[in-house]
Design a protein around this motif. Structure first.
Motif, PDB file in Angstrom:
ATOM      1  N   GLU A 215       2.926  15.941 -12.116  1.00 24.83           N
ATOM      2  CA  GLU A 215       1.070  16.654 -12.694  1.00 24.83           C
ATOM      3  C   GLU A 215       0.715  15.408 -13.630  1.00 24.83           C
ATOM      4  O   GLU A 215       0.165  16.142 -14.820  1.00 24.83           O
ATOM      5  N   LYS A 216       0.633  14.144 -13.713  1.00 27.12           N
ATOM      6  CA  LYS A 216       0.028  13.188 -14.192  1.00 27.12           C
ATOM      7  C   LYS A 216      -1.077  12.142 -13.663  1.00 27.12           C
ATOM      8  O   LYS A 216      -0.508  11.769 -13.356  1.00 27.12           O
TER       9      LYS A 216
ATOM     10  N   ILE B 201       1.751   9.955  -4.940  1.00 23.08           N
ATOM     11  CA  ILE B 201       1.996  10.900  -4.990  1.00 23.08           C
ATOM     12  C   ILE B 201       3.014  11.607  -6.044  1.00 23.08           C
ATOM     13  O   ILE B 201       2.519  12.925  -6.449  1.00 23.08           O
ATOM     14  N   LYS B 202       3.904  10.509  -6.395  1.00 24.63           N
ATOM     15  CA  LYS B 202       4.545  11.398  -7.616  1.00 24.63           C
ATOM     16  C   LYS B 202       4.398  11.136  -8.737  1.00 24.63           C
ATOM     17  O   LYS B 202       4.577  12.238  -9.689  1.00 24.63           O
TER      18      LYS B 202
ATOM     19  N   ALA C 206      -2.297   9.909 -11.684  1.00 28.92           N
ATOM     20  CA  ALA C 206      -2.680   9.394 -10.347  1.00 28.92           C
ATOM     21  C   ALA C 206      -4.240   8.982 -10.611  1.00 28.92           C
ATOM     22  O   ALA C 206      -4.084   8.983  -8.690  1.00 28.92           O
ATOM     23  N   ALA C 207      -5.223   9.415 -11.013  1.00 33.34           N
ATOM     24  CA  ALA C 207      -6.490   9.067 -10.595  1.00 33.34           C
ATOM     25  C   ALA C 207      -6.721   6.774 -10.191  1.00 33.34           C
ATOM     26  O   ALA C 207      -7.236   6.616  -9.903  1.00 33.34           O
TER      27      ALA C 207
ATOM     28  N   HIS D 256       0.882  -1.295  -0.328  1.00 33.64           N
ATOM     29  CA  HIS D 256       0.405   0.053   0.549  1.00 33.64           C
ATOM     30  C   HIS D 256       1.069   1.348   0.129  1.00 33.64           C
ATOM     31  O   HIS D 256       0.787   2.405  -0.721  1.00 33.64           O
ATOM     32  N   ARG D 257       1.768   0.808   0.896  1.00 29.42           N
ATOM     33  CA  ARG D 257       2.630   2.283   0.431  1.00 29.42           C
ATOM     34  C   ARG D 257       3.585   3.122  -0.325  1.00 29.42           C
ATOM     35  O   ARG D 257       3.579   4.209  -0.999  1.00 29.42           O
ATOM     36  N   THR D 258       3.859   2.086  -1.437  1.00 32.07           N
ATOM     37  CA  THR D 258       4.483   1.891  -2.340  1.00 32.07           C
ATOM     38  C   THR D 258       3.544   2.193  -3.372  1.00 32.07           C
ATOM     39  O   THR D 258       4.086   3.239  -4.193  1.00 32.07           O
TER      40      THR D 258
END
Length: 137
Positions: free
Chosen positions: A112-113, A106-107, A117-118, A98-100
């Motif tokens: 701005e991708k 976040i990255k 990210a969504a 989950h953390r990865t």
């Protein structure tokens, strides 16, 4: 009535998420094939019209490229989850998984991708929800 340990329920939930992810990837793959056919049709139409239908071709190309990027994102998420899968098909390091995935999300947002990210956020949220549902705390 037998009691099912929370860890077993958690692993079943994570496996269900992974299976759903695989189905979603296959759906996106079918859409990718469709957009490629649409692109080819637009190219043919553009050529047959004496190169007068450029906007249709450009739009079909953009649509196909976007779908390809979406498909690649699903493949990437599956690869990440597979890295945390053991030989029994379970996810013993689910917190790190989950953390990865969260860090990748976040990255992507920082780069701005936002569309990618969504996609990642959808799966981060599903995993987090499952972990919280079966957490002992």
């Amino acid at each position: 009535m037998a009691l099912i340990p929370r860890e077993t329920e958690l692993q079943e939930g994570l496996t269900a998420i992974f299976d759903h992810l695989l189905l979603k990837k296959e759906g996106v793959k079918k859409e990718l094939v469709r957009t490629r056919k649409d692109f080819n049709k637009a190219c043919d139409h553009h050529i047959k019209n004496g190169f007068q239908s450029e906007q249709e071709w450009v739009n079909a190309n953009i649509c196909h490229q976007n779908k390809f990027i979406e498909y690649e994102m699903y493949c990437h998420i599956i690869d990440i989850l597979n890295d945390f899968k053991d030989i029994y098909g379970q996810f013993p390091e689910y917190i790190e998984m989950h953390r990865t995935l969260n860090q990748i999300m976040i990255k992507l947002a920082q780069d701005e991708k936002y569309e990618l990210a969504a996609i990642a956020k959808l799966w981060v949220d599903k995993i987090e929800s499952t972990i919280q549902e079966y957490s002992y705390c």
